[in-house]
Design an enzyme around this catalytic site. Structure first.
Site, PDB file in Angstrom:
ATOM      1  N   GLY A  46      32.634 -75.105  38.667  1.00  0.00           N
ATOM      2  CA  GLY A  46      31.914 -74.171  37.787  1.00  0.00           C
ATOM      3  C   GLY A  46      30.739 -74.758  37.036  1.00  0.00           C
ATOM      4  O   GLY A  46      29.769 -74.054  36.751  1.00  0.00           O
ATOM      5  N   GLU A 100      31.839 -78.926  30.780  1.00  0.00           N
ATOM      6  CA  GLU A 100      32.567 -77.774  31.305  1.00  0.00           C
ATOM      7  C   GLU A 100      31.662 -76.545  31.360  1.00  0.00           C
ATOM      8  O   GLU A 100      30.732 -76.414  30.568  1.00  0.00           O
ATOM      9  CB  GLU A 100      33.775 -77.457  30.406  1.00  0.00           C
ATOM     10  CG  GLU A 100      35.104 -77.966  30.938  1.00  0.00           C
ATOM     11  CD  GLU A 100      35.622 -77.185  32.144  1.00  0.00           C
ATOM     12  OE1 GLU A 100      34.824 -76.535  32.870  1.00  0.00           O
ATOM     13  OE2 GLU A 100      36.838 -77.235  32.374  1.00  0.00           O
ATOM     14  N   ASP A 101      31.952 -75.643  32.288  1.00  0.00           N
ATOM     15  CA  ASP A 101      31.230 -74.378  32.328  1.00  0.00           C
ATOM     16  C   ASP A 101      31.700 -73.458  31.201  1.00  0.00           C
ATOM     17  O   ASP A 101      30.896 -72.880  30.482  1.00  0.00           O
ATOM     18  CB  ASP A 101      31.373 -73.685  33.694  1.00  0.00           C
ATOM     19  CG  ASP A 101      32.833 -73.581  34.156  1.00  0.00           C
ATOM     20  OD1 ASP A 101      33.735 -74.143  33.496  1.00  0.00           O
ATOM     21  OD2 ASP A 101      33.070 -72.930  35.194  1.00  0.00           O
ATOM     22  N   ASP A 104      38.147 -71.297  27.913  1.00  0.00           N
ATOM     23  CA  ASP A 104      38.790 -69.994  27.719  1.00  0.00           C
ATOM     24  C   ASP A 104      40.038 -70.224  26.839  1.00  0.00           C
ATOM     25  O   ASP A 104      39.920 -70.359  25.630  1.00  0.00           O
ATOM     26  CB  ASP A 104      39.111 -69.441  29.117  1.00  0.00           C
ATOM     27  CG  ASP A 104      39.687 -68.035  29.137  1.00  0.00           C
ATOM     28  OD1 ASP A 104      39.783 -67.403  28.082  1.00  0.00           O
ATOM     29  OD2 ASP A 104      40.042 -67.550  30.228  1.00  0.00           O
ATOM     30  N   LYS A 132      35.093 -69.041  24.632  1.00  0.00           N
ATOM     31  CA  LYS A 132      35.696 -67.773  24.206  1.00  0.00           C
ATOM     32  C   LYS A 132      36.612 -68.064  23.019  1.00  0.00           C
ATOM     33  O   LYS A 132      37.803 -68.335  23.203  1.00  0.00           O
ATOM     34  CB  LYS A 132      36.507 -67.169  25.366  1.00  0.00           C
ATOM     35  CG  LYS A 132      35.689 -66.749  26.580  1.00  0.00           C
ATOM     36  CD  LYS A 132      36.589 -66.135  27.653  1.00  0.00           C
ATOM     37  CE  LYS A 132      35.812 -65.698  28.878  1.00  0.00           C
ATOM     38  NZ  LYS A 132      36.693 -65.264  29.989  1.00  0.00           N
ATOM     39  N   PHE A 153      35.435 -61.317  31.274  1.00  0.00           N
ATOM     40  CA  PHE A 153      35.280 -62.189  32.433  1.00  0.00           C
ATOM     41  C   PHE A 153      33.823 -62.176  32.878  1.00  0.00           C
ATOM     42  O   PHE A 153      33.216 -61.119  33.036  1.00  0.00           O
ATOM     43  CB  PHE A 153      36.195 -61.737  33.568  1.00  0.00           C
ATOM     44  CG  PHE A 153      36.261 -62.739  34.676  1.00  0.00           C
ATOM     45  CD1 PHE A 153      37.076 -63.858  34.577  1.00  0.00           C
ATOM     46  CD2 PHE A 153      35.480 -62.590  35.809  1.00  0.00           C
ATOM     47  CE1 PHE A 153      37.115 -64.809  35.584  1.00  0.00           C
ATOM     48  CE2 PHE A 153      35.516 -63.537  36.826  1.00  0.00           C
ATOM     49  CZ  PHE A 153      36.334 -64.646  36.713  1.00  0.00           C
ATOM     50  N   ASP A 160      32.466 -68.372  38.948  1.00  0.00           N
ATOM     51  CA  ASP A 160      32.815 -67.540  40.098  1.00  0.00           C
ATOM     52  C   ASP A 160      33.866 -66.495  39.767  1.00  0.00           C
ATOM     53  O   ASP A 160      34.606 -66.607  38.796  1.00  0.00           O
ATOM     54  CB  ASP A 160      33.382 -68.420  41.212  1.00  0.00           C
ATOM     55  CG  ASP A 160      34.778 -68.943  40.869  1.00  0.00           C
ATOM     56  OD1 ASP A 160      34.916 -69.591  39.815  1.00  0.00           O
ATOM     57  OD2 ASP A 160      35.729 -68.676  41.624  1.00  0.00           O
ATOM     58  N   ARG A 166      28.743 -67.757  42.200  1.00  0.00           N
ATOM     59  CA  ARG A 166      28.271 -69.002  41.581  1.00  0.00           C
ATOM     60  C   ARG A 166      26.758 -69.160  41.678  1.00  0.00           C
ATOM     61  O   ARG A 166      26.139 -69.836  40.859  1.00  0.00           O
ATOM     62  CB  ARG A 166      28.912 -70.226  42.262  1.00  0.00           C
ATOM     63  CG  ARG A 166      30.409 -70.325  42.123  1.00  0.00           C
ATOM     64  CD  ARG A 166      30.878 -71.710  42.568  1.00  0.00           C
ATOM     65  NE  ARG A 166      32.311 -71.786  42.802  1.00  0.00           N
ATOM     66  CZ  ARG A 166      33.227 -71.962  41.848  1.00  0.00           C
ATOM     67  NH1 ARG A 166      32.857 -72.054  40.596  1.00  0.00           N
ATOM     68  NH2 ARG A 166      34.510 -72.026  42.149  1.00  0.00           N
TER      69      ARG A 166
HETATM   70  P1  IMP Z   1      41.031 -72.364  30.398  1.00  0.00           P
HETATM   71  O1  IMP Z   1      41.886 -73.453  30.955  1.00  0.00           O
HETATM   72  O2  IMP Z   1      41.811 -71.108  30.139  1.00  0.00           O
HETATM   73  O3  IMP Z   1      40.231 -72.785  29.180  1.00  0.00           O
HETATM   74  O4  IMP Z   1      40.031 -71.934  31.522  1.00  0.00           O
HETATM   75  C1  IMP Z   1      39.065 -72.781  31.927  1.00  0.00           C
HETATM   76  C2  IMP Z   1      38.594 -72.485  33.323  1.00  0.00           C
HETATM   77  O5  IMP Z   1      38.882 -71.137  33.720  1.00  0.00           O
HETATM   78  C3  IMP Z   1      37.111 -72.623  33.411  1.00  0.00           C
HETATM   79  O6  IMP Z   1      36.737 -73.942  33.717  1.00  0.00           O
HETATM   80  C4  IMP Z   1      36.753 -71.639  34.510  1.00  0.00           C
HETATM   81  O7  IMP Z   1      36.848 -72.273  35.763  1.00  0.00           O
HETATM   82  C5  IMP Z   1      37.784 -70.564  34.403  1.00  0.00           C
HETATM   83  N1  IMP Z   1      37.313 -69.382  33.645  1.00  0.00           N
HETATM   84  C6  IMP Z   1      37.672 -69.009  32.389  1.00  0.00           C
HETATM   85  N2  IMP Z   1      37.046 -67.900  32.013  1.00  0.00           N
HETATM   86  C7  IMP Z   1      36.240 -67.562  33.040  1.00  0.00           C
HETATM   87  C8  IMP Z   1      35.297 -66.487  33.239  1.00  0.00           C
HETATM   88  O8  IMP Z   1      35.053 -65.603  32.384  1.00  0.00           O
HETATM   89  N3  IMP Z   1      34.658 -66.482  34.431  1.00  0.00           N
HETATM   90  C9  IMP Z   1      34.862 -67.419  35.403  1.00  0.00           C
HETATM   91  N4  IMP Z   1      35.718 -68.430  35.250  1.00  0.00           N
HETATM   92  C10 IMP Z   1      36.406 -68.499  34.077  1.00  0.00           C
HETATM   93 MG    MG Z   2      35.866 -74.788  35.400  1.00  0.00          MG
END
Ligand code: IMP
Ligand code: MG
Length: 175
Positions: A46, A100-101, A104, A132, A153, A160, A166
């Site tokens: 990402g 990081e992209d 969440d 977020k 999302f 993606d 992407r």
């Molecule tokens: P976390 O572990 O819940 O913080 O999620 C992190 C990963 O989930 C990110 O590195 C993304 O790959 C993916 N992700 C979380 N939210 C989104 C979104 O809105 N769109 C696309 N990928 C997301």
């Molecule tokens: Mg990611």
């Protein structure tokens, strides 16, 4: 409007706003690390576009490695990050910045921080393009945030939906 798989997405963040956020973080990092040589650890897939754009604007000497963490499928965070693949460089005593992209729930970043801390980096900070805050469940503070967004999302600019989207140069939000 773009259709990806079964979902429809509307324009959300323009290329110009992305560029401004990326530049701001690059400037801040260049200041904060002015007499250091940080190692950027970019989390694939990402963050590939964010990494490329931010590194072009970082003005201090730096190194870059790419790693991968098992990601989740669909639009819901799985809640379990698994394994780091590809970290072939020692990080002990080095200033490290995770790129990081999006953060969440924070599960992925928490996992990464726990794993990387074991190797005793000199310092460990996190730079993410998107954050977020309402979804975030962890105590660890995110050092560099490009844009805070609601719990929607998003796709594009590296992010993606089940591997598609992407390549979009702007960011779209699910509707
Ligand atoms: P976390 O572990 O819940 O913080 O999620 C992190 C990963 O989930 C990110 O590195 C993304 O790959 C993916 N992700 C979380 N939210 C989104 C979104 O809105 N769109 C696309 N990928 C997301
Ligand atoms: Mg990611």
């Amino acid at each position: 409007m773009v259709k990806i798989h079964d979902k429809t997405f509307a324009p959300f963040i323009s290329a110009q706003r992305l560029k401004e956020s990326v530049s701001r973080i690059a400037r801040q990092i260049s200041l904060d690390y002015s007499n250091q040589t940080p190692l950027f650890i970019s989390v694939l897939s990402g963050s590939f576009m964010f990494t490329a754009d931010i590194l072009k604007e970082v003005t201090i000497p730096c190194e870059l490695v790419f790693i991968k963490v098992s990601s989740y499928t669909g639009t819901q965070s799985s809640g379990s990050a698994q394994q780091i693949i590809g970290l072939q460089k020692p990080i002990t005593n080095r200033p490290v910045i995770i790129v990081e992209d999006i953060v969440d729930t924070g599960n992925t970043i928490e996992f990464l921080v726990q794993q990387l801390e074991k190797e005793n980096p000199a310092s460990l900070k996190i730079a993410t393009l998107f954050f977020k805050p309402r979804a975030y469940t962890k105590a660890k503070k995110i050092d560099y945030v490009g844009l805070e967004i609601e719990n929607d999302f998003i796709v594009g600019y590296g992010l993606d939906y089940n591997e598609l989207g992407r390549n979009l140069p702007e960011v779209y939000k699910i509707i």
